[in-house]
Design a protein around this motif. Structure first.
Motif, PDB file in Angstrom:
ATOM      1  N   THR A   1      27.874 -42.934 -24.493  1.00 19.72           N
ATOM      2  CA  THR A   1      26.675 -42.427 -24.479  1.00 19.72           C
ATOM      3  C   THR A   1      26.550 -40.714 -24.454  1.00 19.72           C
ATOM      4  OG1 THR A   1      25.486 -44.027 -23.025  1.00 19.72           O
ATOM      5  CG2 THR A   1      24.630 -41.818 -22.957  1.00 19.72           C
ATOM      6  N   GLN A   2      25.724 -40.103 -25.439  1.00 18.96           N
ATOM      7  CA  GLN A   2      25.784 -38.805 -25.441  1.00 18.96           C
ATOM      8  C   GLN A   2      24.460 -38.209 -25.409  1.00 18.96           C
ATOM      9  OE1 GLN A   2      27.279 -38.179 -29.664  1.00 18.96           O
ATOM     10  NE2 GLN A   2      29.222 -37.208 -28.672  1.00 18.96           N
ATOM     11  N   PHE A   3      24.202 -37.056 -24.650  1.00 20.03           N
ATOM     12  CA  PHE A   3      23.199 -36.381 -24.342  1.00 20.03           C
ATOM     13  C   PHE A   3      23.421 -35.056 -24.880  1.00 20.03           C
ATOM     14  CE2 PHE A   3      23.141 -39.021 -20.039  1.00 20.03           C
ATOM     15  CZ  PHE A   3      22.331 -39.958 -20.760  1.00 20.03           C
ATOM     16  N   GLY A   4      22.120 -34.301 -25.325  1.00 17.43           N
ATOM     17  CA  GLY A   4      22.119 -32.972 -25.768  1.00 17.43           C
ATOM     18  C   GLY A   4      21.419 -32.705 -27.017  1.00 17.43           C
ATOM     19  N   LEU A   5      21.573 -31.360 -27.401  1.00 15.98           N
ATOM     20  CA  LEU A   5      20.846 -31.002 -28.363  1.00 15.98           C
ATOM     21  C   LEU A   5      21.602 -30.372 -29.571  1.00 15.98           C
ATOM     22  CD1 LEU A   5      19.030 -28.582 -25.536  1.00 15.98           C
ATOM     23  CD2 LEU A   5      18.111 -30.528 -26.601  1.00 15.98           C
ATOM     24  N   PRO A   6      21.769 -31.292 -30.573  1.00 14.70           N
ATOM     25  CA  PRO A   6      22.486 -30.890 -31.706  1.00 14.70           C
ATOM     26  C   PRO A   6      21.747 -30.058 -32.707  1.00 14.70           C
ATOM     27  CG  PRO A   6      21.720 -33.182 -32.038  1.00 14.70           C
ATOM     28  CD  PRO A   6      21.216 -32.947 -30.630  1.00 14.70           C
ATOM     29  N   GLU A   7      20.434 -29.659 -32.217  1.00 12.78           N
ATOM     30  CA  GLU A   7      19.629 -29.098 -33.574  1.00 12.78           C
ATOM     31  C   GLU A   7      20.334 -28.114 -34.304  1.00 12.78           C
ATOM     32  OE1 GLU A   7      18.399 -30.039 -30.487  1.00 12.78           O
ATOM     33  OE2 GLU A   7      16.569 -30.750 -30.574  1.00 12.78           O
ATOM     34  N   VAL A   8      20.903 -27.063 -33.622  1.00 13.04           N
ATOM     35  CA  VAL A   8      21.428 -25.987 -34.455  1.00 13.04           C
ATOM     36  C   VAL A   8      22.557 -26.546 -35.547  1.00 13.04           C
ATOM     37  CG1 VAL A   8      21.051 -24.281 -32.858  1.00 13.04           C
ATOM     38  CG2 VAL A   8      23.253 -25.186 -32.888  1.00 13.04           C
ATOM     39  N   THR A   9      23.113 -27.549 -35.414  1.00 14.21           N
ATOM     40  CA  THR A   9      23.925 -27.874 -36.246  1.00 14.21           C
ATOM     41  C   THR A   9      23.249 -28.412 -37.409  1.00 14.21           C
ATOM     42  OG1 THR A   9      24.295 -30.192 -35.371  1.00 14.21           O
ATOM     43  CG2 THR A   9      25.773 -28.705 -34.587  1.00 14.21           C
ATOM     44  N   LEU A  10      21.989 -28.606 -37.162  1.00 13.26           N
ATOM     45  CA  LEU A  10      21.071 -29.143 -38.293  1.00 13.26           C
ATOM     46  C   LEU A  10      19.999 -28.119 -38.954  1.00 13.26           C
ATOM     47  CD1 LEU A  10      20.231 -32.611 -36.912  1.00 13.26           C
ATOM     48  CD2 LEU A  10      22.055 -32.271 -38.515  1.00 13.26           C
ATOM     49  N   GLY A  11      20.337 -26.957 -38.716  1.00 10.99           N
ATOM     50  CA  GLY A  11      19.675 -25.783 -38.949  1.00 10.99           C
ATOM     51  C   GLY A  11      18.340 -25.643 -38.343  1.00 10.99           C
ATOM     52  N   LEU A  12      18.023 -26.157 -37.214  1.00 14.14           N
ATOM     53  CA  LEU A  12      16.846 -26.314 -36.384  1.00 14.14           C
ATOM     54  C   LEU A  12      17.159 -25.701 -34.809  1.00 14.14           C
ATOM     55  CD1 LEU A  12      15.666 -30.217 -37.185  1.00 14.14           C
ATOM     56  CD2 LEU A  12      15.194 -27.978 -38.381  1.00 14.14           C
ATOM     57  N   ILE A  13      16.266 -25.647 -34.226  1.00 16.37           N
ATOM     58  CA  ILE A  13      16.404 -25.343 -32.603  1.00 16.37           C
ATOM     59  C   ILE A  13      15.544 -26.285 -31.860  1.00 16.37           C
ATOM     60  CG2 ILE A  13      16.657 -23.051 -33.087  1.00 16.37           C
ATOM     61  CD1 ILE A  13      13.710 -22.724 -31.989  1.00 16.37           C
ATOM     62  N   PRO A  14      16.066 -26.545 -30.784  1.00 14.68           N
ATOM     63  CA  PRO A  14      15.481 -27.665 -29.547  1.00 14.68           C
ATOM     64  C   PRO A  14      14.313 -27.166 -28.991  1.00 14.68           C
ATOM     65  CG  PRO A  14      17.589 -26.950 -28.847  1.00 14.68           C
ATOM     66  CD  PRO A  14      17.306 -26.038 -29.900  1.00 14.68           C
ATOM     67  N   GLY A  15      13.083 -27.100 -30.170  1.00 12.41           N
ATOM     68  CA  GLY A  15      11.960 -26.320 -29.814  1.00 12.41           C
ATOM     69  C   GLY A  15      10.861 -27.680 -29.316  1.00 12.41           C
ATOM     70  N   GLY A  16      11.389 -28.557 -28.802  1.00 14.05           N
ATOM     71  CA  GLY A  16      10.415 -29.510 -28.359  1.00 14.05           C
ATOM     72  C   GLY A  16      10.601 -29.406 -26.656  1.00 14.05           C
ATOM     73  N   GLY A  17      10.879 -28.119 -26.034  1.00 16.63           N
ATOM     74  CA  GLY A  17      10.868 -27.830 -24.845  1.00 16.63           C
ATOM     75  C   GLY A  17      12.428 -27.816 -24.334  1.00 16.63           C
ATOM     76  N   GLY A  18      13.342 -28.142 -25.202  1.00 18.57           N
ATOM     77  CA  GLY A  18      14.756 -28.041 -24.894  1.00 18.57           C
ATOM     78  C   GLY A  18      15.319 -26.766 -24.670  1.00 18.57           C
ATOM     79  N   ILE A  19      14.899 -25.793 -25.270  1.00 16.55           N
ATOM     80  CA  ILE A  19      15.268 -24.200 -24.969  1.00 16.55           C
ATOM     81  C   ILE A  19      14.626 -23.806 -23.663  1.00 16.55           C
ATOM     82  CG2 ILE A  19      15.037 -22.109 -25.762  1.00 16.55           C
ATOM     83  CD1 ILE A  19      15.517 -23.014 -28.386  1.00 16.55           C
ATOM     84  N   THR A  20      13.476 -23.937 -23.588  1.00 14.07           N
ATOM     85  CA  THR A  20      12.744 -23.404 -22.330  1.00 14.07           C
ATOM     86  C   THR A  20      13.051 -24.256 -21.228  1.00 14.07           C
ATOM     87  OG1 THR A  20      11.024 -23.128 -23.706  1.00 14.07           O
ATOM     88  CG2 THR A  20      10.644 -23.075 -21.534  1.00 14.07           C
ATOM     89  N   LYS A  21      13.353 -25.498 -21.049  1.00 18.83           N
ATOM     90  CA  LYS A  21      13.691 -26.296 -20.004  1.00 18.83           C
ATOM     91  C   LYS A  21      15.097 -26.025 -19.587  1.00 18.83           C
ATOM     92  CE  LYS A  21      10.007 -29.699 -19.997  1.00 18.83           C
ATOM     93  NZ  LYS A  21       9.709 -31.009 -20.437  1.00 18.83           N
ATOM     94  N   MET A  22      16.117 -26.344 -20.650  1.00  9.91           N
ATOM     95  CA  MET A  22      17.683 -26.266 -20.172  1.00  9.91           C
ATOM     96  C   MET A  22      17.827 -24.527 -19.812  1.00  9.91           C
ATOM     97  SD  MET A  22      19.214 -28.904 -20.871  1.00  9.91           S
ATOM     98  CE  MET A  22      20.939 -28.835 -21.608  1.00  9.91           C
ATOM     99  N   THR A  23      17.000 -23.565 -20.269  1.00 10.29           N
ATOM    100  CA  THR A  23      17.396 -22.428 -19.713  1.00 10.29           C
ATOM    101  C   THR A  23      16.995 -22.166 -18.064  1.00 10.29           C
ATOM    102  OG1 THR A  23      17.115 -21.374 -22.255  1.00 10.29           O
ATOM    103  CG2 THR A  23      16.992 -19.888 -20.250  1.00 10.29           C
ATOM    104  N   ARG A  24      15.545 -22.786 -18.268  1.00 10.16           N
ATOM    105  CA  ARG A  24      15.342 -22.682 -16.689  1.00 10.16           C
ATOM    106  C   ARG A  24      15.923 -23.632 -15.886  1.00 10.16           C
ATOM    107  NH1 ARG A  24      11.511 -20.140 -19.329  1.00 10.16           N
ATOM    108  NH2 ARG A  24       9.576 -19.170 -18.438  1.00 10.16           N
ATOM    109  N   GLN A  25      16.512 -24.419 -16.334  1.00 13.62           N
ATOM    110  CA  GLN A  25      17.327 -25.401 -15.268  1.00 13.62           C
ATOM    111  C   GLN A  25      18.762 -24.669 -15.099  1.00 13.62           C
ATOM    112  OE1 GLN A  25      16.786 -28.660 -14.220  1.00 13.62           O
ATOM    113  NE2 GLN A  25      18.647 -28.887 -13.048  1.00 13.62           N
ATOM    114  N   LEU A  26      19.586 -24.260 -16.023  1.00 18.04           N
ATOM    115  CA  LEU A  26      20.822 -23.929 -15.960  1.00 18.04           C
ATOM    116  C   LEU A  26      21.134 -22.341 -16.031  1.00 18.04           C
ATOM    117  CD1 LEU A  26      22.570 -26.241 -18.582  1.00 18.04           C
ATOM    118  CD2 LEU A  26      22.367 -26.682 -16.308  1.00 18.04           C
ATOM    119  N   GLY A  27      19.985 -21.531 -16.465  1.00 14.17           N
ATOM    120  CA  GLY A  27      20.325 -20.084 -16.441  1.00 14.17           C
ATOM    121  C   GLY A  27      20.485 -19.705 -17.927  1.00 14.17           C
TER     122      GLY A  27
END
Ligand SMILES: CCC[C@H](O)CC(=O)SCCNC(=O)CCNC(=O)[C@H](O)C(C)(C)COP(=O)([O-])OP(=O)([O-])OC[C@H]1O[C@@H](n2cnc3c(N)ncnc32)[C@H](O)[C@@H]1OP(=O)([O-])[O-]
Length: 621
Positions: A106-132
């Motif tokens: 099983t793999q979790f995570g946000l591979p978006e930048v490897t595809l020229g995208l960003i985790p813009g479905g809440g991934g950036i905001t939430k991971m930053t607020r969770q982890l710093g």
């Protein structure tokens, strides 16, 4: 996250809002073995720049539904039965409580930048607020993926269960226990007392780090990848504002990227095309897998030594034959593996096992029983013919012979063989231990079946069947062009550092002169000498290009044959970084020569594009 899914999600969110009074909790589960694979990449491929506003509205619509569910006031549990990537991980993050099945695949995570995208479905905001801001960077900017255990350590998964059938009972038990506890129905960042781990950008320590972060990032991306830059901007800008504004900032950056040509190119190359290659799209369907049991290599120079390593590292018994340098060739494998042992990446036992597979020898009789022999001697037709005739009789029944030539036509070399139908080109790229591509070249008489078998397992990585094309029409002309072309950049007097730096700026890992040094200038001169000889035999005179003559001067006049022989366009001081040979300036640079940087970049790129188009046109696959 196709359009139908978006409609269903919106309806589900509206429904739970209506039924709020009767809902005690929500379970997010998947009916498939993958929890969720994220945005519909085929849909992204169809977007155009003009779709920006529509895409922004769609992203905001998805996130509005996410928000409705997670702020309903009931505990939401994500049951992660399998991989959750990109938008899939963002769906998982809706849950206040996340339970995963223990599964090393099983793999979790946000591979978006490897595809020229960003985790813009809440991934950036939430991971930053969770982890710093600091701790979230590898996951957001570098797409670091993680399994259930790491997720648990990071606080991103709260429970791990042994099997999928335990997910639902555990989720129900959590919901039952959470009744009457408002915090169980709230994300960390929605709580009144929330503080960003490590601090926001107003914290002097974080501000100090952020002042250098764009420069560090640009050093890696050379400004050629918009996605990581947008991801960093969204992280930092989002950390300075409230949650909803941060979510909108993310959506804007994502909409811009999702409708860009860069993302389409990256998704096509790194997802769809890569999947086709991995899935064996160009392989013949019926051919069984093939792995030679014993491989012979003729010539223990730079290429032969590298090929020996590549075979032995795949567990193949390898005979490395050279009149004088076989031991030295084997020492190359020792050097490569020792580095890994020293760094703790390989055990001494594994190193010993690998080295024991390489048998250095000066005697052709040791090749007896090889089912594949690859010659990697100088690009000299007579020498190649001689070693072919000497080694071929040693082949096992049904075995076949290959030449590692990068320039000489296979059909011509095959005339020296007693079995031209069992003669192919297998062209490894230098340095063999690093380069994934192996080019399979079919001669006019090569049996197709032979080629098919070979294509499956010839070398370390991908295989292109190119029927004499790639080597002669792409690889060599491209390299030639870099230092000569039709007029020749270096020969035109353009400073060598300009050529090297502009090549790096267009995305090449190293400059063209460094590549020529790696592949050995002397090799190019062997080819030139051979070509002159071939022409002379036909009563013609070969007109060398300015670049060929320049390389010839480097080797014959200035005694600069390339990296392996101590130096070429570069000097290689022991234990230090390579530096351009200072005399290039006095010998080749012309003062007052005018050039446009953009023209040089275009020349470097257009040549590749033209040759690639030509390969496609000629059916090279
Ligand atoms: C608003 C939020 C935005 C968000 O932040 C942005 C993103 O999510 S960016 C996205 C971030 N997400 C990712 O980067 C994850 C991309 N996906 C994967 O990495 C693997 O598919 C996965 C590991 C999930 C399963 O591996 P496996 O079990 O070996 O299965 P498989 O690989 O053989 O795939 C089976 C079939 O499904 C197809 N298909 C799969 N995913 C997608 C997709 N997203 N799209 C379209 N198609 C997709 C695949 O092409 C194949 O089709 P076919 O016609 O049968 O050849």
């Amino acid at each position: 996250m196709c359009l139908q899914w978006q409609t269903d999600l919106t309806q589900a969110a509206e429904q739970v809002l209506k039924d709020k009074a009767s809902i005690q909790g929500i379970i997010l589960a998947s009916a498939k073995s993958t929890f969720f694979a994220g945005a519909d990449l085929k849909g992204v491929m169809r977007s155009q720049a003009s779709d920006g506003p529509r895409v922004f509205t769609e992203i905001e619509g998805i996130k509005k539904a996410f928000r409705t569910i997670e702020t309903l006031g009931v505990p939401v549990v994500s049951c992660l039965n399998g991989t959750a990537l990109g938008g899939g991980w963002e769906v998982a993050l809706i849950g206040h409580h996340r339970i995963a099945t223990a599964n090393p695949k099983t793999q979790f995570g946000l591979p978006e930048v490897t595809l020229g995208l960003i985790p813009g479905g809440g991934g950036i905001t939430k991971m930053t607020r969770q982890l710093g801001l600091l701790a979230a960077q590898p996951y957001v900017l570098e797409s670091k993926l993680f399994g259930p255990e790491e997720a648990q350590k990071l606080g991103l998964v709260h429970e791990i269960v042994a099997s999928d059938d335990q997910l639902r009972p555990r989720a129900l038990a959590h919901i039952a226990a959470a009744q009457g506890q408002p915090e169980a129905a709230q994300h960390l960042w929605d709580r009144k007392d929330y503080k960003m781990p490590g601090g926001t950008p107003s914290n002097p320590k974080i501000a100090g780090m952020l002042s250098v972060a764009p420069a560090v990032l640009k050093q890696k991306t050379r400004g050629l990848y918009p996605a990581p830059e947008a991801a960093l901007a969204a992280m930092v800008e989002g950390a300075m504002v409230d949650f909803d504004t941060a979510m909108r900032i993310e959506s804007r950056y994502l909409a811009g990227l999702m409708t860009s040509q860069v993302a389409r190119n990256m998704i096509n190359t790194f997802f769809f095309n890569m999947n086709s290659i991995k899935g064996g799209q160009s392989r013949p369907k019926a051919a069984p897998r093939y792995k030679p049991q014993k491989v012979g290599i003729l010539g223990a120079g730079m290429m032969g030594s590298g090929i020996a390593y590549s075979q032995a590292s795949r567990g193949i018994a390898t005979v490395l034959k050279d009149r004088e340098a076989a031991e030295k060739g084997k020492a190359y494998s020792h050097k490569l593996t020792q580095k890994r042992v020293d760094k703790g990446r390989m055990t001494a036992d594994k190193q010993a096992a690998l080295l024991s597979l390489i048998q250095p020898t000066a005697s052709a009789s040791d090749l007896k029983g090889c089912d594949l022999i690859i010659e990697a001697v100088f690009e000299n037709r007579e020498l190649k013919a001689k070693v072919t005739q000497e080694a071929e009789p040693m082949l096992a029944e049904g075995g076949f012979f290959a030449s590692n030539t990068s320039t000489l036509p296979i059909s011509g070399l095959a005339t020296a063989s007693a079995n031209a139908n069992k003669f192919v080109g297998i062209h490894f790229f230098s340095p063999v231990d690093k380069m994934q591509l192996v080019e399979i070249i079919r001669g006019a008489q090569t049996m197709t079946r032979r080629l098919r078998v070979l294509r499956l397992r010839a070398g370390p990585g991908q295989v292109a069947d190119c029927g004499e094309r790639l080597a002669r029409f792409l690889y060599q002309p491209y390299l030639w062009h870099l230092c000569d072309g039709r007029r020749g950049m270096l020969g035109e007097g353009i400073p060598a550092p300009v050529i090297e730096n502009l090549a790096m700026q267009v995305g090449m890992p190293v400059g063209p002169l460094a590549v020529l040094d790696e592949t050995a200038l002397s090799l190019s001169v062997h080819v030139l000498d051979q070509t002159r000889e071939d022409f002379a035999k036909e009563g013609k005179t070969y007109q060398a290009t300015p670049g060929e003559l320049l390389v010839e001067r480097m080797v014959k006049e200035h005694k600069r044959p390339g990296r392996a022989a101590g130096g070429g366009f570069y000097d290689y001081p022991a234990g230090q970084k390579k530096v351009l040979w200072p005399e290039l300036k006095t010998r080749f640079e012309k003062s007052g020569v005018s050039y446009s940087q953009q023209d040089i970049k275009d020349r470097l790129l257009y040549r590749q594009a033209v040759e690639t188009a030509r390969c496609l046109q000629e059916g090279v696959c």
